[in-house]
Design an enzyme around this catalytic site. Structure first.
Site, short mmCIF file in Angstrom:
data_model
loop_
_atom_site.label_atom_id
_atom_site.label_comp_id
_atom_site.label_asym_id
_atom_site.label_seq_id
_atom_site.Cartn_x
_atom_site.Cartn_y
_atom_site.Cartn_z
N ASP A 151 0.85 -1.19 0.00
CA ASP A 151 0.00 0.00 0.00
C ASP A 151 0.89 1.23 0.00
O ASP A 151 1.98 1.22 0.58
CB ASP A 151 -0.91 0.03 1.23
CG ASP A 151 -1.96 -1.07 1.20
OD1 ASP A 151 -2.44 -1.40 0.10
OD2 ASP A 151 -2.31 -1.58 2.28
N ASP A 185 -7.11 -1.37 -4.52
CA ASP A 185 -8.16 -1.01 -3.57
C ASP A 185 -9.10 0.03 -4.17
O ASP A 185 -10.32 -0.02 -3.99
CB ASP A 185 -7.56 -0.46 -2.28
CG ASP A 185 -6.73 -1.49 -1.53
OD1 ASP A 185 -7.03 -2.69 -1.66
OD2 ASP A 185 -5.78 -1.09 -0.84
#
Length: 210
Positions: A151, A185
């Protein structure tokens, strides 16, 4: 929308997702951040669980973290086949374009994170205190199915102390938006938002025959 066009969009999203992850993984030390704007940073973290870092073992204490990780990864692999069949069926039956696009985003995002979970443990070495390398001679940081999701997108739009008069949270330091996420995401979230906002267009009611 045809299955061919859907596949092209999926490949484009996957390429953007994986290129961004590989770049961050090989150019950032874990925990390093680079400010882009006051409200946006590239902040490298790794997620070993589900959304917001939640793990199955947090709910099932009898299950070890490694077992929970493998179960989660295998569940994701099974789920992607289900989403893939949904996409195939939607294009074959010529369902509304908005529905197909939503499934495309969800499928591409899910597959992007699955690649991390399945392969990154053997593709890269550890990022703690060092830049990771791709396919290191000494081996990866873990085994197959135990990779961590990369991330890097962080949007701290607001930081400050909440008013004292707020119940429970008054006076506490608050950051909005705190979660760190990735392109995959974003794709998944976009797909679900499309299904919610354009629900009637995605799932039109069939006219009753008179």
């Amino acid at each position: 929308m045809s299955l061919k066009k859907s596949s092209i969009i999926i490949i484009i999203i996957l390429l953007i997702d994986q290129i961004s992850k590989i770049y961050v993984k090989t150019h950032f030390v874990l925990g390093e951040d680079v400010p882009v704007f006051n409200w946006f940073k590239i902040y490298f973290i790794e997620n070993d669980g589900m959304a917001w870092g939640t793990k199955i073992s947090d709910f099932l204490s009898i299950m070890s973290d490694r077992t929970a990780k493998k179960v989660l990864t295998l569940f994701r692999v099974v789920a992607i086949f289900g989403i893939g069949y949904w996409l195939y069926s939607a294009t074959k039956n010529k369902n509304p374009k908005i529905l197909i696009m939503a499934i495309v985003f969800i499928f591409a995002g899910a597959l992007g994170n699955i690649i991390d979970s399945v392969f990154y443990g053997i593709w890269f070495n550890d990022s703690h205190g060092q830049l990771a390398t791709f396919l290191p001679k000494t081996g990866g940081y873990d085994t197959l199915f135990h990779g961590k999701v990369v991330d890097m997108l962080y949007f701290p739009l607001y930081k400050g102390y909440l008013p004292e008069w707020l119940p429970f949270f008054g006076g506490k330091f608050f950051t909005f938006f705190e979660p760190v996420f990735n392109i995959a995401d974003m794709a998944i979230s976009t797909g679900f938002i499309m299904l919610i906002v354009f629900n009637k267009r995605a799932f039109p009611k069939k006219e009753e025959s008179r």
